[in-house]
Design a protein around this motif. Structure first.
Motif, PDB file in Angstrom:
ATOM      1  N   ALA A  15       4.265   2.266 -65.668  1.00  0.00           N
ATOM      2  CA  ALA A  15       5.022   2.954 -64.613  1.00  0.00           C
ATOM      3  C   ALA A  15       6.156   2.067 -64.105  1.00  0.00           C
ATOM      4  CB  ALA A  15       4.098   3.311 -63.461  1.00  0.00           C
ATOM      5  N   SER A  16       7.274   2.694 -63.829  1.00  0.00           N
ATOM      6  CA  SER A  16       8.412   1.962 -63.257  1.00  0.00           C
ATOM      7  C   SER A  16       8.181   1.766 -61.763  1.00  0.00           C
ATOM      8  CB  SER A  16       9.706   2.740 -63.485  1.00  0.00           C
ATOM      9  OG  SER A  16       9.674   3.944 -62.752  1.00  0.00           O
ATOM     10  N   THR A  17       8.955   0.894 -61.168  1.00  0.00           N
ATOM     11  CA  THR A  17       8.795   0.639 -59.737  1.00  0.00           C
ATOM     12  C   THR A  17       9.098   1.882 -58.912  1.00  0.00           C
ATOM     13  OG1 THR A  17      11.040  -0.241 -59.664  1.00  0.00           O
ATOM     14  CG2 THR A  17       9.249  -1.831 -59.873  1.00  0.00           C
ATOM     15  N   GLU A  18       9.891   2.797 -59.450  1.00  0.00           N
ATOM     16  CA  GLU A  18      10.210   4.026 -58.722  1.00  0.00           C
ATOM     17  C   GLU A  18       9.010   4.977 -58.671  1.00  0.00           C
ATOM     18  OE1 GLU A  18      12.346   3.183 -61.476  1.00  0.00           O
ATOM     19  OE2 GLU A  18      13.545   1.976 -60.118  1.00  0.00           O
ATOM     20  N   THR A  19       8.097   4.876 -59.627  1.00  0.00           N
ATOM     21  CA  THR A  19       6.975   5.819 -59.687  1.00  0.00           C
ATOM     22  C   THR A  19       5.647   5.219 -59.243  1.00  0.00           C
ATOM     23  OG1 THR A  19       6.578   5.258 -62.007  1.00  0.00           O
ATOM     24  CG2 THR A  19       8.012   7.142 -61.567  1.00  0.00           C
ATOM     25  N   THR A  20       5.624   3.963 -58.867  1.00  0.00           N
ATOM     26  CA  THR A  20       4.345   3.340 -58.522  1.00  0.00           C
ATOM     27  C   THR A  20       3.749   3.865 -57.223  1.00  0.00           C
ATOM     28  OG1 THR A  20       5.488   1.464 -57.523  1.00  0.00           O
ATOM     29  CG2 THR A  20       4.734   1.209 -59.810  1.00  0.00           C
ATOM     30  N   ALA A  21       4.522   4.519 -56.381  1.00  0.00           N
ATOM     31  CA  ALA A  21       3.984   5.046 -55.123  1.00  0.00           C
ATOM     32  C   ALA A  21       2.842   6.025 -55.364  1.00  0.00           C
ATOM     33  CB  ALA A  21       5.091   5.709 -54.311  1.00  0.00           C
ATOM     34  N   ASN A  24      -0.450   4.325 -55.489  1.00  0.00           N
ATOM     35  CA  ASN A  24      -0.907   3.664 -54.267  1.00  0.00           C
ATOM     36  C   ASN A  24      -1.430   4.638 -53.212  1.00  0.00           C
ATOM     37  OD1 ASN A  24      -0.238   1.107 -55.253  1.00  0.00           O
ATOM     38  ND2 ASN A  24       1.886   1.380 -54.642  1.00  0.00           N
TER      39      ASN A  24
END
Length: 79
Positions: A15-21, A24
């Motif tokens: 996952a890219s940092t844009e999709t890691t939410a 979480n």
């Protein structure tokens, strides 16, 4: 823990940092999620396969000592 074969390993993306939410977010049993995949209870480690069209997220089985699961997306299924 989710497993795959050596042959399938290259088919799994990170996952890219844009999709890691989405990874979480914690969901309680009965909550709705718009993401299909493997969810893992952050309290006891149990994993379930979940389809976004099968909302809501389930409780644990009655014989599980963890009575109030907190589901987190572990593996995202792009469907």
């Amino acid at each position: 823990m989710a497993l795959t074969t050596q042959a399938n390993k290259n088919s799994i993306g990170i996952a890219s940092t844009e999709t890691t939410a989405v990874f979480n977010t914690t969901y309680k049993a009965g909550s709705h999620s718009s993401h299909s995949g493997i969810y893992k209870c952050s309290k006891c480690g149990r994993e379930i396969a979940f389809n976004k069209d099968d909302n809501p997220l389930p409780p644990h089985y009655s014989n599980n000592s963890c009575r109030s699961p907190e589901w987190k997306l572990f593996i995202y299924a792009q469907n």
